[in-house]
Each structure stands twice: as C-alpha cells, then as structure tokens.
Scaffold this motif. Structure first.
Motif, PDB file in Angstrom:
ATOM      1  N   ALA A   1      52.944  38.353  38.262  1.00  0.00           N
ATOM      2  CA  ALA A   1      53.380  39.695  37.876  1.00  0.00           C
ATOM      3  C   ALA A   1      52.221  40.672  37.868  1.00  0.00           C
ATOM      4  O   ALA A   1      52.427  41.890  37.934  1.00  0.00           O
ATOM      5  N   GLU A   2      50.989  40.154  37.811  1.00  0.00           N
ATOM      6  CA  GLU A   2      49.820  41.024  37.717  1.00  0.00           C
ATOM      7  C   GLU A   2      49.191  41.337  39.069  1.00  0.00           C
ATOM      8  O   GLU A   2      48.484  42.346  39.197  1.00  0.00           O
ATOM      9  N   ASN A   3      49.394  40.492  40.097  1.00  0.00           N
ATOM     10  CA  ASN A   3      48.639  40.676  41.344  1.00  0.00           C
ATOM     11  C   ASN A   3      49.459  41.259  42.492  1.00  0.00           C
ATOM     12  O   ASN A   3      49.080  41.152  43.649  1.00  0.00           O
ATOM     13  N   GLY A   4      50.586  41.886  42.180  1.00  0.00           N
ATOM     14  CA  GLY A   4      51.332  42.558  43.236  1.00  0.00           C
ATOM     15  C   GLY A   4      52.434  41.733  43.851  1.00  0.00           C
ATOM     16  O   GLY A   4      52.772  41.922  45.028  1.00  0.00           O
ATOM     17  N   ALA A   5      53.028  40.819  43.094  1.00  0.00           N
ATOM     18  CA  ALA A   5      54.139  40.016  43.599  1.00  0.00           C
ATOM     19  C   ALA A   5      55.320  40.904  43.962  1.00  0.00           C
ATOM     20  O   ALA A   5      55.443  42.041  43.496  1.00  0.00           O
ATOM     21  N   THR A   6      56.201  40.381  44.797  1.00  0.00           N
ATOM     22  CA  THR A   6      57.405  41.108  45.195  1.00  0.00           C
ATOM     23  C   THR A   6      58.427  41.083  44.059  1.00  0.00           C
ATOM     24  O   THR A   6      58.651  40.050  43.432  1.00  0.00           O
ATOM     25  N   ALA A   7      59.024  42.237  43.810  1.00  0.00           N
ATOM     26  CA  ALA A   7      60.080  42.351  42.809  1.00  0.00           C
ATOM     27  C   ALA A   7      61.380  42.754  43.497  1.00  0.00           C
ATOM     28  O   ALA A   7      61.368  43.570  44.425  1.00  0.00           O
ATOM     29  N   CYS A   8      62.488  42.187  43.067  1.00  0.00           N
ATOM     30  CA  CYS A   8      63.807  42.469  43.634  1.00  0.00           C
ATOM     31  C   CYS A   8      64.785  42.833  42.518  1.00  0.00           C
ATOM     32  O   CYS A   8      64.640  42.381  41.385  1.00  0.00           O
ATOM     33  N   ILE A   9      65.782  43.612  42.865  1.00  0.00           N
ATOM     34  CA  ILE A   9      66.868  43.913  41.943  1.00  0.00           C
ATOM     35  C   ILE A   9      68.082  43.112  42.384  1.00  0.00           C
ATOM     36  O   ILE A   9      68.669  43.372  43.452  1.00  0.00           O
TER      37      ILE A   9
ATOM     38  N   GLN B   1      60.259  45.827  46.125  1.00  0.00           N
ATOM     39  CA  GLN B   1      58.947  46.436  46.288  1.00  0.00           C
ATOM     40  C   GLN B   1      57.885  45.430  45.853  1.00  0.00           C
ATOM     41  O   GLN B   1      58.183  44.464  45.160  1.00  0.00           O
ATOM     42  N   CYS B   2      56.633  45.675  46.273  1.00  0.00           N
ATOM     43  CA  CYS B   2      55.527  44.915  45.698  1.00  0.00           C
ATOM     44  C   CYS B   2      55.084  45.638  44.428  1.00  0.00           C
ATOM     45  O   CYS B   2      55.061  46.876  44.379  1.00  0.00           O
ATOM     46  N   LEU B   3      54.761  44.882  43.402  1.00  0.00           N
ATOM     47  CA  LEU B   3      54.296  45.461  42.138  1.00  0.00           C
ATOM     48  C   LEU B   3      52.835  45.890  42.252  1.00  0.00           C
ATOM     49  O   LEU B   3      52.135  45.478  43.190  1.00  0.00           O
ATOM     50  N   PRO B   4      52.349  46.693  41.320  1.00  0.00           N
ATOM     51  CA  PRO B   4      50.926  47.045  41.337  1.00  0.00           C
ATOM     52  C   PRO B   4      50.057  45.801  41.169  1.00  0.00           C
ATOM     53  O   PRO B   4      50.447  44.842  40.489  1.00  0.00           O
ATOM     54  N   ASN B   5      48.911  45.811  41.804  1.00  0.00           N
ATOM     55  CA  ASN B   5      47.944  44.729  41.631  1.00  0.00           C
ATOM     56  C   ASN B   5      46.924  45.184  40.594  1.00  0.00           C
ATOM     57  O   ASN B   5      46.058  46.009  40.882  1.00  0.00           O
ATOM     58  N   THR B   6      47.037  44.656  39.399  1.00  0.00           N
ATOM     59  CA  THR B   6      46.144  45.046  38.307  1.00  0.00           C
ATOM     60  C   THR B   6      44.977  44.082  38.144  1.00  0.00           C
ATOM     61  O   THR B   6      44.232  44.169  37.174  1.00  0.00           O
ATOM     62  N   THR B   7      44.821  43.152  39.101  1.00  0.00           N
ATOM     63  CA  THR B   7      43.724  42.197  39.043  1.00  0.00           C
ATOM     64  C   THR B   7      42.563  42.701  39.904  1.00  0.00           C
ATOM     65  O   THR B   7      42.651  43.753  40.560  1.00  0.00           O
ATOM     66  N   ASP B   8      41.493  41.921  39.946  1.00  0.00           N
ATOM     67  CA  ASP B   8      40.324  42.296  40.760  1.00  0.00           C
ATOM     68  C   ASP B   8      40.266  41.513  42.061  1.00  0.00           C
ATOM     69  O   ASP B   8      39.223  41.466  42.724  1.00  0.00           O
ATOM     70  N   ALA B   9      41.400  40.890  42.461  1.00  0.00           N
ATOM     71  CA  ALA B   9      41.433  40.102  43.695  1.00  0.00           C
ATOM     72  C   ALA B   9      42.638  40.506  44.529  1.00  0.00           C
ATOM     73  O   ALA B   9      43.687  40.866  43.986  1.00  0.00           O
ATOM     74  N   PRO B  10      42.526  40.457  45.851  1.00  0.00           N
ATOM     75  CA  PRO B  10      43.675  40.785  46.701  1.00  0.00           C
ATOM     76  C   PRO B  10      44.737  39.702  46.666  1.00  0.00           C
ATOM     77  O   PRO B  10      44.434  38.536  46.420  1.00  0.00           O
ATOM     78  N   ARG B  11      45.963  40.107  46.917  1.00  0.00           N
ATOM     79  CA  ARG B  11      47.093  39.172  47.032  1.00  0.00           C
ATOM     80  C   ARG B  11      47.556  39.199  48.483  1.00  0.00           C
ATOM     81  O   ARG B  11      47.927  40.230  49.020  1.00  0.00           O
ATOM     82  N   VAL B  12      47.524  38.028  49.149  1.00  0.00           N
ATOM     83  CA  VAL B  12      47.788  37.949  50.582  1.00  0.00           C
ATOM     84  C   VAL B  12      49.108  37.224  50.835  1.00  0.00           C
ATOM     85  O   VAL B  12      49.385  36.183  50.235  1.00  0.00           O
ATOM     86  N   GLY B  13      49.912  37.785  51.720  1.00  0.00           N
ATOM     87  CA  GLY B  13      51.166  37.151  52.109  1.00  0.00           C
ATOM     88  C   GLY B  13      51.481  37.415  53.566  1.00  0.00           C
ATOM     89  O   GLY B  13      50.818  38.221  54.234  1.00  0.00           O
ATOM     90  N   LEU B  14      52.497  36.722  54.058  1.00  0.00           N
ATOM     91  CA  LEU B  14      53.021  36.950  55.402  1.00  0.00           C
ATOM     92  C   LEU B  14      54.448  37.434  55.278  1.00  0.00           C
ATOM     93  O   LEU B  14      55.204  36.961  54.426  1.00  0.00           O
ATOM     94  N   LEU B  15      54.834  38.373  56.135  1.00  0.00           N
ATOM     95  CA  LEU B  15      56.189  38.910  56.140  1.00  0.00           C
ATOM     96  C   LEU B  15      56.834  38.570  57.481  1.00  0.00           C
ATOM     97  O   LEU B  15      56.452  39.109  58.516  1.00  0.00           O
ATOM     98  N   GLY B  16      57.790  37.663  57.443  1.00  0.00           N
ATOM     99  CA  GLY B  16      58.507  37.283  58.654  1.00  0.00           C
ATOM    100  C   GLY B  16      59.941  37.744  58.564  1.00  0.00           C
ATOM    101  O   GLY B  16      60.690  37.270  57.711  1.00  0.00           O
ATOM    102  N   MET B  17      60.329  38.676  59.425  1.00  0.00           N
ATOM    103  CA  MET B  17      61.701  39.171  59.414  1.00  0.00           C
ATOM    104  C   MET B  17      62.476  38.542  60.568  1.00  0.00           C
ATOM    105  O   MET B  17      61.955  38.428  61.684  1.00  0.00           O
ATOM    106  N   TYR B  18      63.720  38.160  60.290  1.00  0.00           N
ATOM    107  CA  TYR B  18      64.579  37.508  61.268  1.00  0.00           C
ATOM    108  C   TYR B  18      65.895  38.272  61.367  1.00  0.00           C
ATOM    109  O   TYR B  18      66.445  38.713  60.357  1.00  0.00           O
TER     110      TYR B  18
END
Length: 269
Positions: free
Chosen positions: A148-156, A196-213
C-alpha cells in the motif's frame, strides 16, 4: 526460467468468476523471486537505453516511467508474455484466438503521485455504454513486492459493470481494494475496471510489467507484429506468433486472398 504449469480447472473457474463479478484476481508466486529479479534487471537496462537515446516515456511529474515494446528487447519477456498461466486465463476470458495488445514495463518511483483513476484500452477510446462481456484484460506482473505504500495498483470492485469510465472525482472516496502481494505474483484485471497506481511514499521504486490481452477483433494498442523479426520469430512457439498477431488474416484488396503480417509488411497466408 522455470515455467509452472497452467492453472487447474478449479482455480481457473475461480479466476474467471472474480474477473467477471469482482473485476480482479491475484495469483501469488507465479514466478520465483530470482526470475522476477532477472526481469527487473532487464528493465533497468532498457531504461538506461531509453534515456541514452533521448526517449522520456514518463508522467506523474516525471516519477512514473513506461518502457515500451519490450518483447523484442529481451528473451525473458517473450517467455512472460506467453506464460501458460496467463494464456490460460485470457483464453478462458477472451477466446482461444486471444492476442496481445501491449506488453510494457511500468516503474513507479519514490514520491510518485497516484496515477489517477482510469480504465484501460480499448475502453477509454469508446463511448459509453460499453458492450457487455469482456473485450480486454490486464496482467500486472509484480517484479517487486506490491504494498500500500510503494504504489501498488488499486481497484474499485464491481466498477467494470458500470460499462463506462469514471467521471472526474467520482472514484475518490469509494472503497478500493489494493493489490498487495509478494514479488513474482500477478494481478489480473478486467479491462473495464476503474483502477490506478497508488502514491509511492517509500524511497524505492516499484517495478511491474503490464501485459494487455484483447479479443482478436480488437485492434492492438502497440504494433505487436513488428516487435520480432521473421527470423527470430521462426524459432518461437505458435502461441507467441498468435499473441503477436502474426496469424490474423487480412484480405488483400486486389488479389482477393488472405495475407498475414510480417515484420515489414504482409505475406500470402
């Protein structure tokens, strides 16, 4: 890279249920932390290449960065885009002839703001109400632990059933679900869900891959067929050829025959 077996039918039923009813589903530890680190390292090398070549695919005050067209840049991404767990999910949701619309890296840097509530392509290019049923879906590979702190994806949850994009400010204050999972996990989302991605309130980047099908009748967001040369693709799997759109027939306007895409143009089917 060790690739695990595709999902059993019981788990696949659960994934389909959640994507249709809730709008998202997480499968943890699809790949090992070592495999995730290998992909992460490849991404940072591509970031350095982008910067050296003058490409700045960033937004969010320059703190959120995308790397495009990664399938042709490292063999590891050719493996991940066709991972059997991913293919099993999207064949179930989008049909046996499913294709890839885009496959990119996404980096949410320290102090990055929230990404803003949105829906994915092709829905953002369409007028509401959207057609019922699934047209597209997103695969978010977690190459870092998502918190929740490093920019994880949030959904409704359930928002995909509105069949429209969120109005400005509409999603603020609604209950959201945050995709918290260990490195190597996957978040699957219905393409029409508000997220959306949440704010990254940490001091490290959050890395992911986005694959759309996509369903095969939906025009892809990236030019996927050109990401691999014909020579390289010749040694790859039929699944990858399908996902890159190399098997989609095009009608030749003069000769009345079906043609297929190549790296530079078309060939007779």
């Amino acid at each position: 890279m060790q690739i695990k077996s595709a999902l059993n039918s019981e788990r696949l039923d659960l994934v389909e249920h959640d994507l249709r009813e809730v709008g998202f589903h997480i499968i943890e530890n699809v790949i090992s932390t070592e495999e995730a680190d290998e992909a992460r390292e490849a991404i940072w090398e591509m970031v350095d290449e982008d910067i050296a070549n003058g490409y700045d695919h960033s937004y969010g005050d320059g703190k959120i960065r995308r790397v495009w067209a990664i399938v042709g840049k490292s063999p590891i991404f050719r493996k991940l885009i066709q991972h059997p767990t991913v293919v099993a999910v999207w064949k179930r949701m989008l049909g046996e002839d499913v294709i890839a619309s885009t496959f990119t890296a996404n980096i949410v840097g320290p102090d990055a703001p929230a990404g803003g509530w949105h829906i994915d392509y092709p829905y953002w290019a369409m007028q509401a109400p959207f057609p019922s049923g699934s047209l597209t879906g997103q695969t978010v590979w977690m190459l870092d632990e998502f918190t929740a702190e490093n920019g994880a994806t949030a959904c409704i949850a359930g928002s995909h059933k509105t069949l429209r994009r969120p109005e400005l400010g509409e999603a603020e204050g609604l209950e959201m679900s945050v995709a918290i999972a260990p490195k190597g996990s996957i978040l699957f989302t219905n393409g029409a869900i508000w997220h959306q991605c949440l704010p990254n309130t940490t001091d490290a980047p959050r890395v992911g891959l986005l694959g759309m099908y996509n369903r095969s009748v939906i025009y892809p967001q990236e030019d996927m067929p050109r990401q691999l040369t014909d020579d390289v693709l010749a040694d790859e799997s039929d699944v990858l050829k399908q996902l890159l759109g190399r098997n989609i027939p095009f009608r030749h306007p003069d000769e009345g025959q079906n043609w297929h895409r190549t790296e530079t143009g078309f060939r007779q089917a």
